[in-house]
Design an enzyme around this catalytic site. Sequence first.
Site, PDB file in Angstrom:
ATOM      1  N   ASP A 101      45.875 -76.712  46.171  1.00 34.39           N
ATOM      2  CA  ASP A 101      46.477 -77.749  44.687  1.00 34.39           C
ATOM      3  C   ASP A 101      45.272 -79.085  44.262  1.00 34.39           C
ATOM      4  O   ASP A 101      45.052 -79.511  43.216  1.00 34.39           O
ATOM      5  CB  ASP A 101      47.312 -78.656  44.029  1.00 34.39           C
ATOM      6  CG  ASP A 101      48.241 -78.923  45.426  1.00 34.39           C
ATOM      7  OD1 ASP A 101      47.051 -79.701  45.975  1.00 34.39           O
ATOM      8  OD2 ASP A 101      49.315 -79.867  45.078  1.00 34.39           O
ATOM      9  N   HIS A 102      45.066 -79.792  45.764  1.00 33.41           N
ATOM     10  CA  HIS A 102      44.014 -80.432  45.569  1.00 33.41           C
ATOM     11  C   HIS A 102      42.498 -80.775  45.273  1.00 33.41           C
ATOM     12  O   HIS A 102      41.724 -80.485  44.340  1.00 33.41           O
ATOM     13  CB  HIS A 102      44.316 -81.581  46.652  1.00 33.41           C
ATOM     14  CG  HIS A 102      45.603 -82.211  46.227  1.00 33.41           C
ATOM     15  ND1 HIS A 102      47.171 -81.917  45.982  1.00 33.41           N
ATOM     16  CD2 HIS A 102      46.084 -83.516  46.501  1.00 33.41           C
ATOM     17  CE1 HIS A 102      47.808 -82.713  46.435  1.00 33.41           C
ATOM     18  NE2 HIS A 102      47.304 -83.940  45.983  1.00 33.41           N
ATOM     19  N   ASP A 148      52.744 -85.101  51.076  1.00 32.64           N
ATOM     20  CA  ASP A 148      52.095 -85.418  49.782  1.00 32.64           C
ATOM     21  C   ASP A 148      53.132 -86.958  49.766  1.00 32.64           C
ATOM     22  O   ASP A 148      54.164 -86.878  49.492  1.00 32.64           O
ATOM     23  CB  ASP A 148      52.116 -84.595  49.070  1.00 32.64           C
ATOM     24  CG  ASP A 148      51.518 -85.024  47.752  1.00 32.64           C
ATOM     25  OD1 ASP A 148      50.067 -85.301  47.272  1.00 32.64           O
ATOM     26  OD2 ASP A 148      51.522 -85.901  46.425  1.00 32.64           O
ATOM     27  N   SER A 197      49.015 -93.401  48.686  1.00 31.01           N
ATOM     28  CA  SER A 197      49.139 -91.483  48.897  1.00 31.01           C
ATOM     29  C   SER A 197      50.279 -91.930  50.929  1.00 31.01           C
ATOM     30  O   SER A 197      49.778 -92.993  51.284  1.00 31.01           O
ATOM     31  CB  SER A 197      47.933 -91.549  49.263  1.00 31.01           C
ATOM     32  OG  SER A 197      47.635 -90.400  49.902  1.00 31.01           O
ATOM     33  N   ARG A 244      49.250 -93.374  39.299  1.00 29.03           N
ATOM     34  CA  ARG A 244      48.165 -93.980  40.025  1.00 29.03           C
ATOM     35  C   ARG A 244      46.906 -94.755  39.763  1.00 29.03           C
ATOM     36  O   ARG A 244      46.269 -93.342  38.669  1.00 29.03           O
ATOM     37  CB  ARG A 244      48.209 -93.619  41.564  1.00 29.03           C
ATOM     38  CG  ARG A 244      49.025 -93.581  41.770  1.00 29.03           C
ATOM     39  CD  ARG A 244      48.409 -92.875  43.755  1.00 29.03           C
ATOM     40  NE  ARG A 244      50.035 -93.435  44.746  1.00 29.03           N
ATOM     41  CZ  ARG A 244      49.691 -92.220  45.644  1.00 29.03           C
ATOM     42  NH1 ARG A 244      49.162 -91.155  46.203  1.00 29.03           N
ATOM     43  NH2 ARG A 244      50.933 -92.376  46.478  1.00 29.03           N
ATOM     44  N   ARG A 266      48.618 -90.136  52.633  1.00 25.11           N
ATOM     45  CA  ARG A 266      47.378 -89.226  53.564  1.00 25.11           C
ATOM     46  C   ARG A 266      47.200 -90.383  54.842  1.00 25.11           C
ATOM     47  O   ARG A 266      46.821 -91.426  54.933  1.00 25.11           O
ATOM     48  CB  ARG A 266      45.789 -89.471  52.738  1.00 25.11           C
ATOM     49  CG  ARG A 266      45.355 -90.560  52.362  1.00 25.11           C
ATOM     50  CD  ARG A 266      44.084 -90.845  51.994  1.00 25.11           C
ATOM     51  NE  ARG A 266      45.082 -90.305  49.973  1.00 25.11           N
ATOM     52  CZ  ARG A 266      44.391 -90.948  49.366  1.00 25.11           C
ATOM     53  NH1 ARG A 266      42.937 -91.597  49.009  1.00 25.11           N
ATOM     54  NH2 ARG A 266      44.849 -90.299  48.276  1.00 25.11           N
TER      55      ARG A 266
END
Length: 639
Positions: free
Chosen positions: A62-63, A117, A532, A377, A534
């Site tokens: 989806d990203h 996520d 995030s 964000r 990440r």
Amino acid sequence: MNVAKKIISQHLLSGKMEIGHEIGLRIDQTLTQDATGTMAYLQFEAMGVPKVKTKLSVSYVDHNTLQSGFENADDHKFLQTIAAKYGIIFSPAGNGICHQVHLERFGVPGMTLTGSDSHTPTGGGIGMLAFGAGGLDVACAMAGQPFYIIMPKIVKVNLKGKLGDWVSAKDIILELLRLQSVKGGRGKIYEFSGEGVKTLSVPERATITNMGTELGATTSIFPSDDITRNFLEKQDRKASWVRIEPDENATYDEEIEINLNTLEPLIAAPHMPDKVKKVKDLKGIKVDQVGIGSCTNSSLADMLLTAETLKGKKINKNVSFVISPGSRQVLATLANSDALFHIIESGARILESACGPCIGMGQAPKSGAVSLRTFNRNFEGRSGTKNAQIYLCSPEVALAAALTGEITDPTNYFNKKPLIEMPEKFLIDDAHFQLPPVDGSNVEVIKGPNIKSLNEFVPLDNSLNGKIVLKVGDNISTDHILPAGAKILPLRSNLPAISEYVFAAVDKEFASRAKSTSNGIIIGGENYGQGSSREHAALAPRYLGIRIVLVKSFARIHLANLINFGILPLTFDDLSDYNKIELGNEIEFEDIKNIIRENKTVYAKAKNSKIKVNYNLTQRQKDIIFAGGLLNWIKKTAN
Ligand code: MIC
Ligand code: SF4
């Protein structure tokens, strides 16, 4: 017991439910998305476990859906094949944003969910205990390992009354951000309670739990009640429903009250989600771009409101208006009625069901633009345009701005809010999920040239002589540490390449300076690493030679990621010591490993000062750091 404690106690594998103590939880479900998933699955593969051990694991794309080169498409193929091999459901590009789709088709009240996520707590909208985590922690959960958190405080958010017309769930979470700030939720689970809960639908609840992440919270959760049952019934998933409500005499560690009756439309000003203002106080500011979408506000209800409000109207000529429905189900439902027609006719640009502009995958606004977005964000530069002014708001506020071309209070501008008719049953078509074969052992995993194998990291030395290679201030987000966007995101499975961009927008020389320094140290302020999940924001600095991050305080997920990659996280004992060290200073940590092992005091010796620093590490975390990271530790303990 409250709802959070009920679910924690049912999943507790280690530790005691005492605030501040480390607990290990059994994880029922995991999710990954493509930007973090490639690394998570490479790590899972390295663990040598033949099949996931969770009840359900889903891999979403989806990203990274903008395919301007081979990289993203290669990643998608890798994710598709590795999912089939290890027993994971694959949700290809086009199916929608992981959190929205998971809520619709897979989430189960009372279960635990870990996702690579940070907005995984969206699942709290149906009463899941859902955590965002780094990819490696999700890989561990898939391998059947516990997920570790520090037992948080449980905060009751008592919702009183009922929202007025054109005031929305987004305003509830913005109000909470105004009250608590982007670091106010650290070490807390927000549990929503009170009469106001009964007035909120599942998508509205999910908007709130989704953005609890911006508070820095461990997670956020709503009870699972008749409204939850109704949502799951409409998704043809009644069997997944269980009632989970707080006991009548449930206790909480803190309580906050929000009166929905008096809440007004709110908006978060640039460049932080907690810079919350009343919309009416900013009215008249000219707007260049409006976006409705993202995992916060892309549900069918949000889109139907958009369609009904725009019916027969035209978007202001100076506004670029983009819409990204959250899932294939949402988009298909719009297309199956007049709704999509009204949206298109208004002048909107329809994007695919994906993260899109939220993560800078296209739609970067013009220089200096004012952009109103229903997203979560607004960190500086995240939109892809460094000097753009990004505001966060509800679909209601976004719609008023799209029509007038300026920030407008929807409660004054519109007449009565249209009644949105939700379908009796959602449009269900699971044909686009790819289920793994019963035995995937023969599936060939396809790794394109952009997918680089993982590095082995060496453990920490006994004594460490390091150098400050960067000094930054408060609230540094992972978007500062390792930006996303259409150019950098495709490099997520290529550590050497992506590492060149660490702190690129903060200090262009950082990567080369860090690489040429042995034992680099980063100095930071409060809430370092917010945002995030990440893990690249830890992994890439580690690749560049960073061994210690010394700050005033950390954000939860980033702290876990630093530990997972063998970077020692330290905090100032006396916050004013932050002022004593500067870029380029050499710092000595003598015998640091033994000192930490023996729980003694650590001092950082700089040229003219000796600074006391704290490490708040459990034995498990110390072992991981001493081994050079979690993967090394798993390999070591497995043999
Ligand atoms: C984000 O909103 O910043 C992301 C992109 O969804 C991240 C994950 C990532 O960086 O891949 C998140 O929130 O965890
Ligand atoms: Fe995607 Fe944005 Fe949600 Fe992150 S916050 S998952 S980029 S929609």
